[in-house]
Design a protein around this motif. Structure first.
Motif, PDB file in Angstrom:
ATOM      1  N   VAL A 117       0.842  -1.204   0.000  1.00  0.00           N
ATOM      2  CA  VAL A 117       0.000   0.000   0.000  1.00  0.00           C
ATOM      3  C   VAL A 117       0.878   1.255   0.000  1.00  0.00           C
ATOM      4  O   VAL A 117       0.670   2.194  -0.786  1.00  0.00           O
ATOM      5  N   PHE A 118       1.895   1.234   0.855  1.00  0.00           N
ATOM      6  CA  PHE A 118       2.801   2.376   0.997  1.00  0.00           C
ATOM      7  C   PHE A 118       3.524   2.648  -0.322  1.00  0.00           C
ATOM      8  O   PHE A 118       3.543   3.776  -0.827  1.00  0.00           O
ATOM      9  N   PHE A 120       2.752   1.615  -3.283  1.00  0.00           N
ATOM     10  CA  PHE A 120       1.808   1.960  -4.343  1.00  0.00           C
ATOM     11  C   PHE A 120       1.482   3.451  -4.319  1.00  0.00           C
ATOM     12  O   PHE A 120       1.481   4.113  -5.365  1.00  0.00           O
ATOM     13  N   SER A 121       1.260   3.956  -3.106  1.00  0.00           N
ATOM     14  CA  SER A 121       0.912   5.381  -3.021  1.00  0.00           C
ATOM     15  C   SER A 121       2.095   6.253  -3.442  1.00  0.00           C
ATOM     16  O   SER A 121       1.924   7.296  -4.064  1.00  0.00           O
ATOM     17  N   ILE A 122       3.318   5.808  -3.138  1.00  0.00           N
ATOM     18  CA  ILE A 122       4.511   6.571  -3.538  1.00  0.00           C
ATOM     19  C   ILE A 122       4.697   6.545  -5.058  1.00  0.00           C
ATOM     20  O   ILE A 122       4.926   7.572  -5.696  1.00  0.00           O
ATOM     21  N   THR A 123       4.575   5.301  -5.647  1.00  0.00           N
ATOM     22  CA  THR A 123       4.817   5.208  -7.092  1.00  0.00           C
ATOM     23  C   THR A 123       3.751   5.962  -7.872  1.00  0.00           C
ATOM     24  O   THR A 123       4.012   6.481  -8.938  1.00  0.00           O
ATOM     25  N   ARG A 124       2.534   5.990  -7.331  1.00  0.00           N
ATOM     26  CA  ARG A 124       1.492   6.755  -8.022  1.00  0.00           C
ATOM     27  C   ARG A 124       1.855   8.233  -8.049  1.00  0.00           C
ATOM     28  O   ARG A 124       1.736   8.896  -9.067  1.00  0.00           O
ATOM     29  N   GLY A 125       2.346   8.678  -6.907  1.00  0.00           N
ATOM     30  CA  GLY A 125       2.791  10.070  -6.822  1.00  0.00           C
ATOM     31  C   GLY A 125       3.942  10.330  -7.777  1.00  0.00           C
ATOM     32  O   GLY A 125       3.998  11.346  -8.462  1.00  0.00           O
TER      33      GLY A 125
END
Ligand SMILES: [Zn+2]
Length: 185
Positions: A117-118, A120-125
């Motif tokens: 989850v962590f 994923f949120s970073i790579t999306r950013g």
């Protein structure tokens, strides 16, 4: 025919029996007697008492046998228990437990999920600001970790089951031997 004089071992009455006789029934108290002789001396023994002694001997032998069976079983189990041991991260040996398997799965799986989850949120950013697509791979490590956690848990769980099965078999076998030994007392 040679005759020997004896006394009944039960009532003390004098008896005369053929020298070759091995058994006699006392004419006074009707005890069944065995004639024993060692060297030149003859004596009588009440047969029921003899049987009791024989039975006691048999019980003693049975008890000794069960107690050595128990020792052998214990030694066998000691070796088997050793084989069930799993080696932990720091080389420490321990017995597999179902609780331990579940705790490890929850801990490692939780970490893997958190990572996924962590990351994923970073790579999306990151991709929204135009970073290379390769960063998309980071969340996958978390999933890999979750997969590994499940695999390790299932493996340890089945080891724990095998151990418990063997432990139960050992305990019931031991209980049976202990019962045998107590019955022969
Ligand atoms: Zn007698």
């Amino acid at each position: 025919m040679k005759v020997i004089s004896l006394n009944c071992n039960h009532c003390g009455a004098p008896l005369e029996v053929p020298k070759k006789a091995r058994f006699v029934t006392c004419g006074f108290c009707e005890s069944k007697l065995a004639i024993e002789h060692s060297g030149n001396t003859y004596s009588t023994a009440v047969i029921e008492e003899l049987q009791e002694t024989t039975q006691q001997l048999a019980r003693d032998v049975a008890r000794i046998k069960s107690s050595s069976d128990i020792e052998r079983l214990d030694a066998q189990w000691e070796r088997k228990r050793e084989q069930h041991m799993i080696t932990g991260k720091h080389g420490a040996k321990s017995l597999p437990s179902k609780g331990g398997a579940i705790a490890a799965a929850v801990f490692m799986g939780g970490f893997g999920l958190f990572w996924t989850v962590f990351a994923f949120s970073i790579t999306r950013g990151a991709s929204s600001v135009g970073a290379p697509g390769a960063v998309n791979i980071f969340p996958l490590f978390g999933l890999l970790f979750v997969g590994f956690a499940i695999f390790a848990a299932v493996s340890q769980f089945s080891k724990a089951e095998a151990y418990e099965r063997d432990l139960k078999r050992y305990q019931s076998e031991r209980r049976r031997l202990v019962n045998d030994m107590q019955e022969s007392d």
